[in-house]
Scaffold this active site. Structure first.
Site, short mmCIF file in Angstrom:
data_model
loop_
_atom_site.label_atom_id
_atom_site.label_comp_id
_atom_site.label_asym_id
_atom_site.label_seq_id
_atom_site.Cartn_x
_atom_site.Cartn_y
_atom_site.Cartn_z
N TYR A 150 0.88 -1.20 0.15
CA TYR A 150 -0.11 -0.11 0.04
C TYR A 150 1.05 1.33 -0.09
O TYR A 150 0.82 2.15 -0.96
CB TYR A 150 -0.87 -0.09 1.16
CG TYR A 150 -1.85 1.03 1.24
CD1 TYR A 150 -3.06 1.46 0.58
CD2 TYR A 150 -1.74 1.83 2.55
CE1 TYR A 150 -3.83 2.25 0.71
CE2 TYR A 150 -2.55 2.90 2.57
CZ TYR A 150 -3.64 3.33 1.81
OH TYR A 150 -4.51 4.33 2.05
N GLU A 152 4.04 1.87 -0.60
CA GLU A 152 4.92 1.98 -2.00
C GLU A 152 4.18 2.25 -3.13
O GLU A 152 4.31 2.91 -3.93
CB GLU A 152 5.89 0.97 -2.21
CG GLU A 152 6.81 0.54 -1.10
CD GLU A 152 7.91 1.75 -1.07
OE1 GLU A 152 7.57 2.79 -1.68
OE2 GLU A 152 8.64 1.69 -0.22
N GLY A 212 -1.21 -0.54 22.97
CA GLY A 212 -2.43 0.45 23.02
C GLY A 212 -1.98 1.60 22.97
O GLY A 212 -2.59 2.77 23.10
P1 NAD Z 1 -12.65 1.93 0.77
O1 NAD Z 1 -12.11 0.55 0.57
O2 NAD Z 1 -13.91 2.19 1.47
O3 NAD Z 1 -12.84 2.47 -0.68
C1 NAD Z 1 -12.04 1.89 -1.86
C2 NAD Z 1 -12.91 1.92 -3.03
O4 NAD Z 1 -11.99 1.64 -4.30
C3 NAD Z 1 -13.98 0.72 -3.09
O5 NAD Z 1 -15.13 1.32 -3.39
C4 NAD Z 1 -13.33 -0.23 -4.06
O6 NAD Z 1 -14.17 -0.89 -4.65
C5 NAD Z 1 -12.70 0.58 -4.81
N1 NAD Z 1 -11.59 0.19 -5.80
C6 NAD Z 1 -10.67 -0.48 -5.48
N2 NAD Z 1 -9.63 -0.96 -6.12
C7 NAD Z 1 -10.36 -0.71 -7.35
C8 NAD Z 1 -10.01 -0.76 -8.97
N3 NAD Z 1 -9.01 -1.42 -9.34
N4 NAD Z 1 -11.12 -0.18 -9.76
C9 NAD Z 1 -12.02 0.47 -9.26
N5 NAD Z 1 -12.43 0.58 -8.10
C10 NAD Z 1 -11.49 0.04 -7.22
O7 NAD Z 1 -11.44 2.75 1.26
P2 NAD Z 1 -11.67 4.26 1.87
O8 NAD Z 1 -11.50 4.52 3.03
O9 NAD Z 1 -13.05 5.18 1.23
O10 NAD Z 1 -10.39 4.97 1.01
C11 NAD Z 1 -10.61 5.73 -0.25
C12 NAD Z 1 -9.50 6.13 -0.54
O11 NAD Z 1 -8.73 7.10 0.25
C13 NAD Z 1 -8.22 5.29 -0.96
O12 NAD Z 1 -7.43 5.66 -2.17
C14 NAD Z 1 -7.30 5.31 0.20
O13 NAD Z 1 -6.13 4.69 -0.01
C15 NAD Z 1 -7.38 6.58 0.65
N6 NAD Z 1 -7.40 7.16 2.01
C16 NAD Z 1 -8.25 6.80 3.12
C17 NAD Z 1 -7.89 7.14 4.36
C18 NAD Z 1 -9.10 6.71 5.40
O14 NAD Z 1 -8.59 6.93 6.66
N7 NAD Z 1 -10.23 6.41 5.12
C19 NAD Z 1 -6.82 7.43 4.72
C20 NAD Z 1 -5.98 7.50 3.74
C21 NAD Z 1 -5.99 7.47 2.49
#
Ligand code: NAD
Ligand code: UDP
Length: 315
Positions: A150, A152, A212
């Site tokens: 993730y 990288e 924790g």
């Molecule tokens: P999530 O898992 O709820 O959402 C990710 C979405 O991406 C899902 O709907 C999944 O089906 C879709 N997806 C994954 N691979 C795919 C692909 N190859 N093609 C099409 N769709 C694809 O996660 P989230 O918490 O909503 O995170 C969303 C984004 O925000 C991510 O990129 C994540 O790295 C980033 N992010 C989130 C957080 C957090 O705290 N929630 C923190 C840092 C970064």
């Protein structure tokens, strides 16, 4: 042409953050294309939008090339498994969506001359040795550990985004998101907030990993969305931290969930996952200065709202 609605493509639009982003962009007056392959997303998050004539779902794996007719003003690349449990379960799709998915969406943005926003993460800082983390910090990541898939992938995605900016003059934004939570997280997605709430509501012991004493800084999704919309509207290319700088130990957050849910569950200790960051807190001076943004929702208030939402779900 003058009255044409702006067109936004949101990859990962059926996920927790992506679906809220679709809602917000529709409210802002955009036409929204949600691209998702549902690897960790859910129809439930977006089905309220199916009757909206300005919303369209495209079922597609964004690690494969995408073509779209018509103009595209904004591309917001949010597709990626985001919970450590998910990216350990899907290591190769995680690497692919961060690399090939970013390349494909950047290619589309270049073709359509769209403004591009990459959802990056505090994980680019790894297990940070600088605290709190500023955007200038290069990070401390184990590239070959289990979380490396993730971390990288996102570091590559940032490098690729800036290469498109520098070489192709693409109009880009990068948001480094710090632990964000709220309604629409999957209760079993394995992240700490849904885990603790599920356990508390089902009278199961709350599983605290390690001592924790490791820390996180939790941001409510409404605050994050406001920061993202402001960043999209800004002229700033480099990465910007968006998160809530209030820092809690994991043990403190477990106790807060117990208090707010009125649960009598006990707390049990479980082994700490490999390379679990010991501390994390964003330095948000750049977002404050640039976007006039700072978070408004306290952990107590955001958790209370999230607990109420989870109570209404059939789980
Ligand atoms: P999530 O898992 O709820 O959402 C990710 C979405 O991406 C899902 O709907 C999944 O089906 C879709 N997806 C994954 N691979 C795919 C692909 N190859 N093609 C099409 N769709 C694809 O996660 P989230 O918490 O909503 O995170 C969303 C984004 O925000 C991510 O990129 C994540 O790295 C980033 N992010 C989130 C957080 C957090 O705290 N929630 C923190 C840092 C970064
Ligand atoms: N954690 C925990 N119990 C759980 C789930 C997570 O103690 O049931 C810890 C985890 O070890 C980490 C922190 O909570 O220290 C945040 O974990 P999460 O998976 O939510 O996100 P991360 O910030 O590690 O990506």
């Amino acid at each position: 042409m003058g009255s044409r609605k702006k067109v936004a493509v949101v990859t990962g639009g059926a996920g927790f953050l992506g679906s809220h982003l679709c809602d917000r962009l529709l409210k802002e007056g955009c036409r929204v294309f949600c691209v998702d392959n549902f690897i960790t997303g859910s129809e439930q998050n977006i089905q309220h939008l199916y009757d909206n004539k300005y919303f369209r779902l495209i079922r597609h794996d964004i690690s494969k090339e995408i073509r779209m007719p018509g103009p595209v003003d904004y591309i917001l690349h949010f597709a990626s498994p985001a919970s450590p449990i998910d990216y350990l379960l899907f290591p190769i799709p995680t690497l692919k969506v961060g690399s090939l998915g970013t390349y494909n969406t950047l290619g589309l943005a270049k073709l359509k001359k769209s403004r591009y926003l990459l959802a990056s993460t505090s994980e680019v800082y790894g297990d940070p040795q600088e605290h709190p983390q500023k955007e200038t910090y290069w990070g401390h990541v184990n590239p070959i550990g289990p979380r490396g898939v993730y971390d990288e992938a996102k570091r590559f995605a940032e490098a690729m985004t800036l290469a498109y900016h520098r070489y192709h003059r693409l109009d880009t934004r990068i948001v480094r998101i710090f632990n964000t939570y709220g309604p629409r997280m999957r209760i079993k997605d394995g992240r700490v907030v849904p885990n603790f709430i599920f356990q508390a509501l089902h009278h199961k012991p709350l599983t605290v990993y390690g001592t924790g004493q490791q820390t996180r800084s939790f941001c409510f999704y409404t605050d994050l969305l406001e920061g993202i919309v402001r960043l999209l509207g800004s002229g700033y290319t480099g990465p910007v931290n968006i998160g809530n700088p209030e820092e809690f130990t994991i043990l403190q957050s477990a106790k807060l969930v117990l208090k707010l849910s009125g649960s009598k569950s006990k707390i049990v200790k479980k082994p700490l996952p490999k390379d679990d960051p010991q501390q994390r807190r964003p330095d948000i001076s750049l977002a404050k200065r640039l976007l006039k943004w700072s978070p408004r929702v306290s952990l107590e208030k955001g958790l209370a709202e999230t607990i109420e939402w989870f109570k209404l779900q059939k789980i």
